[in-house]
Design an enzyme around this catalytic site. Structure first.
Site, PDB file in Angstrom:
ATOM      1  N   ASP A 182       0.848  -1.184   0.000  1.00  0.00           N
ATOM      2  CA  ASP A 182       0.000   0.000   0.000  1.00  0.00           C
ATOM      3  C   ASP A 182       0.888   1.239   0.000  1.00  0.00           C
ATOM      4  OD1 ASP A 182      -1.971  -1.878   0.251  1.00  0.00           O
ATOM      5  OD2 ASP A 182      -2.475  -1.395   2.327  1.00  0.00           O
TER       6      ASP A 182
ATOM      7  N   ASP B 140     -16.227  -4.026  -0.572  1.00  0.00           N
ATOM      8  CA  ASP B 140     -15.805  -3.594   0.757  1.00  0.00           C
ATOM      9  C   ASP B 140     -17.054  -3.500   1.621  1.00  0.00           C
ATOM     10  OD1 ASP B 140     -13.365  -3.358  -0.452  1.00  0.00           O
ATOM     11  OD2 ASP B 140     -13.371  -1.170  -0.523  1.00  0.00           O
TER      12      ASP B 140
END
Length: 236
Positions: free
Chosen positions: A8, A129
């Site tokens: 990330d 999500d």
């Protein structure tokens, strides 16, 4: 079952967040250094998220990500800041193997079909999500409907796979919640990659026994709660 170490990227650094909050970022070095670390331990694929893109600065880190793709030469799935089919096409043409469509898939579901038709189903994974059973967008703050209904819609539109992130447990390193993952697998024919809460070998083994196609290792991997070698051994 595939194992994807997370890389990330925020502000040019490899970081891990807790519950998606920037203020909780822990820096672990350069993205390429982190990627090479996991590859040296046996990884053959990477899960790369352009966090700056997710926070509204889509072109930040673009050059760095392109360098990472060319330097590593492994399978890369990429998400974060993909706001149009043009963005998706550009990344796939650059060398990304699979792009993750999250907010774009919710706001413009037809984008899944466009990418699938142009590059093939295997090139597009729809992001699911979920928080308390609802798909959430825009920093995981806005609910957008039942996650199973969205998964079924993504499948009908041509997604090749699903990336399920359980926001309720993501980044907390307290273990998975198997129920929502199991329900998703039972209600779709698509391969499911799971993220959120994976904190030890028992979580990996549970997900494998459920038929999950892949897992994302993030916070627990970077903090040393789980080793990549152990996860790969279980998956084999």
């Amino acid at each position: 079952m595939k194992v994807f170490p997370a890389v990330d990227i925020l502000g040019g650094k490899c970081v891990q967040l807790v519950q998606g909050r920037r203020e909780n970022a822990t820096v672990y070095g350069s993205p390429l250094e982190c990627a090479e670390r996991w590859l040296s331990k046996g990884a053959d694929a990477l899960h790369v998220i352009n966090l700056d893109g997710a926070f509204g600065k889509s072109r930040v880190n673009a050059g760095l990500i392109k360098d990472l793709i060319s330097e590593t030469g492994v399978f890369v799935q990429l998400g974060g800041g993909i706001r149009s089919t043009g963005d998706a096409f550009s990344w796939l043409e650059t060398g990304v193997d699979r792009i993750i469509l999250g907010t774009l898939a919710i706001e413009k579901p037809e984008s899944i079909t466009a990418v699938s038709d142009m590059f093939g189903k295997d090139s597009v994974v729809a992001g699911v999500d979920a928080k308390k059973g609802q798909v959430v967008v825009r920093g995981w703050e806005e609910p957008a409907g039942d996650y199973i209904e969205w998964a079924e819609k993504f499948e009908s539109l041509g997604a090749g796979s699903l990336l399920f992130t359980n926001v309720d447990v993501e980044g907390l390193q307290n273990g998975i919640d198997a129920g929502p993952v199991r329900r998703l697998i039972e209600n779709t024919h698509l391969p499911v990659t799971a993220a959120g809460g994976i904190s030890g070998p028992s979580d990996v083994a549970t997900l494998k026994s459920m038929g999950v196609d892949g897992i994302i290792l993030g916070s627990a991997l970077y903090s040393g709660r789980i080793s990549l070698e152990d996860a790969l051994e279980i998956c084999r």
